[in-house]
Design a protein around this motif. Sequence first.
Motif, PDB file in Angstrom:
ATOM      1  N   ILE A 106     -34.920   0.578 -11.687  1.00 34.48           N
ATOM      2  CA  ILE A 106     -34.180  -0.563 -12.229  1.00 34.48           C
ATOM      3  C   ILE A 106     -33.628   0.227 -13.305  1.00 34.48           C
ATOM      4  CG2 ILE A 106     -33.356  -2.651 -13.060  1.00 34.48           C
ATOM      5  CD1 ILE A 106     -35.967  -3.232 -10.747  1.00 34.48           C
ATOM      6  N   PRO A 107     -32.586   0.194 -13.489  1.00 37.09           N
ATOM      7  CA  PRO A 107     -31.557   0.556 -15.139  1.00 37.09           C
ATOM      8  C   PRO A 107     -31.648  -0.473 -15.972  1.00 37.09           C
ATOM      9  CG  PRO A 107     -29.773   1.224 -13.349  1.00 37.09           C
ATOM     10  CD  PRO A 107     -31.022   0.178 -12.588  1.00 37.09           C
ATOM     11  N   VAL A 108     -31.062   0.084 -17.390  1.00 38.92           N
ATOM     12  CA  VAL A 108     -31.352  -0.869 -18.371  1.00 38.92           C
ATOM     13  C   VAL A 108     -30.571  -0.844 -19.747  1.00 38.92           C
ATOM     14  CG1 VAL A 108     -33.892  -0.689 -18.991  1.00 38.92           C
ATOM     15  CG2 VAL A 108     -32.390   1.082 -19.785  1.00 38.92           C
ATOM     16  N   LYS A 109     -30.077  -1.504 -19.809  1.00 36.41           N
ATOM     17  CA  LYS A 109     -28.802  -1.720 -20.461  1.00 36.41           C
ATOM     18  C   LYS A 109     -29.010  -1.318 -22.531  1.00 36.41           C
ATOM     19  CE  LYS A 109     -25.532  -4.254 -18.134  1.00 36.41           C
ATOM     20  NZ  LYS A 109     -24.093  -3.699 -18.300  1.00 36.41           N
ATOM     21  N   VAL A 110     -28.134  -0.129 -22.254  1.00 34.78           N
ATOM     22  CA  VAL A 110     -28.245   0.744 -24.121  1.00 34.78           C
ATOM     23  C   VAL A 110     -27.046   0.308 -24.582  1.00 34.78           C
ATOM     24  CG1 VAL A 110     -28.440   2.428 -24.993  1.00 34.78           C
ATOM     25  CG2 VAL A 110     -29.719   2.216 -22.890  1.00 34.78           C
ATOM     26  N   SER A 111     -27.610  -0.450 -25.844  1.00 38.28           N
ATOM     27  CA  SER A 111     -26.665  -0.254 -26.670  1.00 38.28           C
ATOM     28  C   SER A 111     -26.904  -0.408 -28.163  1.00 38.28           C
ATOM     29  CB  SER A 111     -26.373  -2.268 -26.710  1.00 38.28           C
ATOM     30  OG  SER A 111     -26.071  -3.726 -25.684  1.00 38.28           O
ATOM     31  N   PHE A 112     -25.738  -0.254 -28.671  1.00 34.56           N
ATOM     32  CA  PHE A 112     -25.208   0.286 -30.217  1.00 34.56           C
ATOM     33  C   PHE A 112     -24.098   0.230 -30.991  1.00 34.56           C
ATOM     34  CE2 PHE A 112     -24.486   3.761 -27.218  1.00 34.56           C
ATOM     35  CZ  PHE A 112     -23.693   4.596 -27.809  1.00 34.56           C
ATOM     36  N   ASN A 113     -24.050   0.026 -31.753  1.00 32.74           N
ATOM     37  CA  ASN A 113     -23.209  -0.559 -32.382  1.00 32.74           C
ATOM     38  C   ASN A 113     -23.194  -0.442 -34.223  1.00 32.74           C
ATOM     39  OD1 ASN A 113     -24.273  -2.441 -33.254  1.00 32.74           O
ATOM     40  ND2 ASN A 113     -22.923  -3.947 -33.019  1.00 32.74           N
ATOM     41  N   ASN A 114     -22.199   0.976 -34.918  1.00 35.55           N
ATOM     42  CA  ASN A 114     -21.765   0.961 -36.483  1.00 35.55           C
ATOM     43  C   ASN A 114     -23.074   1.454 -36.758  1.00 35.55           C
ATOM     44  OD1 ASN A 114     -21.108  -2.626 -36.216  1.00 35.55           O
ATOM     45  ND2 ASN A 114     -20.461  -0.804 -35.539  1.00 35.55           N
ATOM     46  N   GLN A 115     -24.177   2.504 -36.687  1.00 34.78           N
ATOM     47  CA  GLN A 115     -25.183   3.152 -37.464  1.00 34.78           C
ATOM     48  C   GLN A 115     -24.124   3.968 -38.110  1.00 34.78           C
ATOM     49  OE1 GLN A 115     -25.937   2.817 -34.249  1.00 34.78           O
ATOM     50  NE2 GLN A 115     -27.159   0.939 -34.977  1.00 34.78           N
ATOM     51  N   GLU A 116     -24.933   4.008 -39.300  1.00 35.58           N
ATOM     52  CA  GLU A 116     -24.487   5.354 -39.932  1.00 35.58           C
ATOM     53  C   GLU A 116     -25.096   6.386 -39.885  1.00 35.58           C
ATOM     54  OE1 GLU A 116     -24.727   3.434 -43.870  1.00 35.58           O
ATOM     55  OE2 GLU A 116     -23.180   1.603 -43.932  1.00 35.58           O
ATOM     56  N   SER A 117     -26.077   6.597 -39.326  1.00 35.38           N
ATOM     57  CA  SER A 117     -26.569   7.904 -39.438  1.00 35.38           C
ATOM     58  C   SER A 117     -26.504   8.616 -38.227  1.00 35.38           C
ATOM     59  CB  SER A 117     -27.315   8.367 -40.871  1.00 35.38           C
ATOM     60  OG  SER A 117     -28.579   7.821 -40.429  1.00 35.38           O
ATOM     61  N   VAL A 118     -27.503  10.360 -37.934  1.00 33.79           N
ATOM     62  CA  VAL A 118     -27.407  10.084 -36.457  1.00 33.79           C
ATOM     63  C   VAL A 118     -29.020   9.632 -36.267  1.00 33.79           C
ATOM     64  CG1 VAL A 118     -28.637  12.261 -37.284  1.00 33.79           C
ATOM     65  CG2 VAL A 118     -27.354  12.036 -35.029  1.00 33.79           C
ATOM     66  N   ASN A 119     -29.952   9.899 -37.623  1.00 30.04           N
ATOM     67  CA  ASN A 119     -31.412   8.964 -37.738  1.00 30.04           C
ATOM     68  C   ASN A 119     -31.307   7.692 -37.403  1.00 30.04           C
ATOM     69  OD1 ASN A 119     -32.252  11.674 -38.367  1.00 30.04           O
ATOM     70  ND2 ASN A 119     -32.226  11.021 -41.087  1.00 30.04           N
ATOM     71  N   ASP A 120     -30.095   6.481 -38.170  1.00 33.89           N
ATOM     72  CA  ASP A 120     -30.019   5.581 -37.609  1.00 33.89           C
ATOM     73  C   ASP A 120     -29.522   5.044 -35.422  1.00 33.89           C
ATOM     74  OD1 ASP A 120     -30.480   5.144 -39.494  1.00 33.89           O
ATOM     75  OD2 ASP A 120     -28.603   3.996 -40.320  1.00 33.89           O
ATOM     76  N   LEU A 121     -29.093   6.387 -35.427  1.00 33.39           N
ATOM     77  CA  LEU A 121     -28.841   6.273 -33.880  1.00 33.39           C
ATOM     78  C   LEU A 121     -29.391   6.384 -32.979  1.00 33.39           C
ATOM     79  CD1 LEU A 121     -26.405   5.675 -31.660  1.00 33.39           C
ATOM     80  CD2 LEU A 121     -26.077   8.047 -32.071  1.00 33.39           C
ATOM     81  N   ALA A 122     -30.435   7.455 -33.758  1.00 34.04           N
ATOM     82  CA  ALA A 122     -31.746   8.178 -32.793  1.00 34.04           C
ATOM     83  C   ALA A 122     -32.610   6.908 -32.558  1.00 34.04           C
ATOM     84  CB  ALA A 122     -31.989   9.136 -33.125  1.00 34.04           C
ATOM     85  N   GLY A 123     -32.775   5.738 -33.387  1.00 40.04           N
ATOM     86  CA  GLY A 123     -33.667   5.039 -33.710  1.00 40.04           C
ATOM     87  C   GLY A 123     -33.134   3.659 -32.377  1.00 40.04           C
ATOM     88  N   ARG A 124     -32.364   3.458 -32.997  1.00 34.90           N
ATOM     89  CA  ARG A 124     -31.353   3.134 -32.074  1.00 34.90           C
ATOM     90  C   ARG A 124     -31.859   2.688 -30.745  1.00 34.90           C
ATOM     91  NH1 ARG A 124     -30.807  -2.724 -30.814  1.00 34.90           N
ATOM     92  NH2 ARG A 124     -28.760  -3.012 -29.710  1.00 34.90           N
ATOM     93  N   ILE A 125     -31.466   3.956 -29.784  1.00 33.72           N
ATOM     94  CA  ILE A 125     -31.496   4.451 -28.536  1.00 33.72           C
ATOM     95  C   ILE A 125     -32.768   5.027 -28.360  1.00 33.72           C
ATOM     96  CG2 ILE A 125     -31.188   6.472 -26.824  1.00 33.72           C
ATOM     97  CD1 ILE A 125     -28.495   4.075 -28.670  1.00 33.72           C
ATOM     98  N   ALA A 126     -33.712   5.377 -28.856  1.00 30.05           N
ATOM     99  CA  ALA A 126     -34.882   5.116 -28.836  1.00 30.05           C
ATOM    100  C   ALA A 126     -35.622   3.926 -28.289  1.00 30.05           C
ATOM    101  CB  ALA A 126     -35.880   6.583 -30.103  1.00 30.05           C
ATOM    102  N   SER A 127     -35.582   2.975 -29.355  1.00 28.10           N
ATOM    103  CA  SER A 127     -36.153   1.922 -28.632  1.00 28.10           C
ATOM    104  C   SER A 127     -35.557   1.113 -27.548  1.00 28.10           C
ATOM    105  CB  SER A 127     -35.607   0.976 -29.765  1.00 28.10           C
ATOM    106  OG  SER A 127     -33.942   0.101 -30.066  1.00 28.10           O
ATOM    107  N   GLN A 128     -34.808   1.919 -26.530  1.00 25.84           N
ATOM    108  CA  GLN A 128     -34.455   1.646 -25.851  1.00 25.84           C
ATOM    109  C   GLN A 128     -34.903   2.499 -24.442  1.00 25.84           C
ATOM    110  OE1 GLN A 128     -30.161  -0.484 -26.212  1.00 25.84           O
ATOM    111  NE2 GLN A 128     -30.471   0.148 -27.890  1.00 25.84           N
ATOM    112  N   ILE A 129     -34.473   3.298 -24.458  1.00 29.23           N
ATOM    113  CA  ILE A 129     -35.157   4.653 -23.272  1.00 29.23           C
ATOM    114  C   ILE A 129     -36.197   5.013 -23.853  1.00 29.23           C
ATOM    115  CG2 ILE A 129     -32.144   4.689 -22.608  1.00 29.23           C
ATOM    116  CD1 ILE A 129     -32.474   7.212 -24.104  1.00 29.23           C
ATOM    117  N   GLU A 130     -36.802   6.487 -22.893  1.00 32.94           N
ATOM    118  CA  GLU A 130     -38.112   6.687 -23.119  1.00 32.94           C
ATOM    119  C   GLU A 130     -38.441   7.719 -24.167  1.00 32.94           C
ATOM    120  OE1 GLU A 130     -41.204   9.064 -20.513  1.00 32.94           O
ATOM    121  OE2 GLU A 130     -39.600   9.226 -19.314  1.00 32.94           O
ATOM    122  N   ALA A 131     -36.959   8.137 -24.040  1.00 31.68           N
ATOM    123  CA  ALA A 131     -36.832   9.965 -25.462  1.00 31.68           C
ATOM    124  C   ALA A 131     -37.029   8.966 -26.669  1.00 31.68           C
ATOM    125  CB  ALA A 131     -35.175  10.288 -25.438  1.00 31.68           C
ATOM    126  N   ASP A 132     -37.611   9.948 -27.427  1.00 34.82           N
ATOM    127  CA  ASP A 132     -38.230   9.191 -28.734  1.00 34.82           C
ATOM    128  C   ASP A 132     -37.126  10.219 -29.544  1.00 34.82           C
ATOM    129  OD1 ASP A 132     -38.549  11.787 -29.874  1.00 34.82           O
ATOM    130  OD2 ASP A 132     -40.552  12.060 -28.590  1.00 34.82           O
TER     131      ASP A 132
END
Length: 347
Positions: A106-132
């Motif tokens: 079953i798919p998951v909803k992945v949401s993100f917005n307004n991250q200021e750095s690539v590290n912030d974006l990675a952390g946000r995404i990693a909390s929602q999918i398996e990739a670290d």
Amino acid sequence: MSFKRILLGVVLVGLIGGGILAYIAYGTFFTPNTSFNDDEEFVFIPTDVSENDLEKVLSPLLKDFDAFKSAAKRKGYLNNIKAGRYKIAKGMNNNEIVNSLRSGNIPVKVSFNNQESVNDLAGRIASQIEADSSSLVAAFKDTEFLNSNGFNEDNLISPYIPNSYEFFWNTSATAFRDRMLKEYNRFWNDARIEKAKVLGLQPNEVIALASIVHKETAKVDERPTVAGVYINRLKKGMLLQADPTVIYAIKKETGNFDTIIKRVLYKDLEMDSPYNTYKYAGIPPGPITMPDITAIDAVLNPKKHNYYYFVANVEKFGYHMFAENLTQHNRNKEQYIRWINAQKIKR
């Protein structure tokens, strides 16, 4: 004892034995085997999971993991465990559970917005999918990917348009990145590209300018007006002189993007950074944050007016006072300076 009696006895024993085996098999496959009270639970099965790891994931939800394991083995599931997010409904039997784990990713909803750095974006995404985070950062910064798609180290956050998307939980870092590139190209349809051309801007420049608009005002209805100010300045060859770019330059210089700066000082305006729009003309080399779609569309659809200046409106917080010339702007600015001094905001 006659042969017939012996034969009858053997048949009866066989029937009883077969009945017992059938009963056991039925119980293994078709007896309800869930232990939770809610209507359903979701399990996340990692990539390359072992049987021991599978047990750790499933045991809290099952009455009898060994019975499940027996059914799973007979159905060939243990030789082909699939990663993903799966639903187990209350009262499911082992046969149903195996079927769900085999084909019900079953798919998951992945949401993100307004991250200021690539590290912030990675952390946000990693909390929602398996990739670290580390694998995501590596995928985002991959030079071959950036060069082949018209991006660089300064604007590598640009391909990620804030929104909600459906992904399978076990999506890899590179698969996530590649999917987002497709979403980026879909976002930049013919209509948006044409509007950018009319403004004399490339999509990357639009996103960089939209990031400034996004930081300047959280009021969606005001963003086209703010965008209009910056478009007017660009057309006239004026410096953008946007405080958020100076704040970003400070954060980038220190490496601390958690820094809170409420007041830009005159000494900050002398900072030698390509992101300092008080010092360098034109649009910065990359976005200072991840602008949302309303900010991007505000740049593509700027309000037409004769304003070249604006400052925070202390009587209508969140909004700004706009001015056509420096004399009007300085009057507006005096009100803001009096207010910020009264608040004792030094930094």
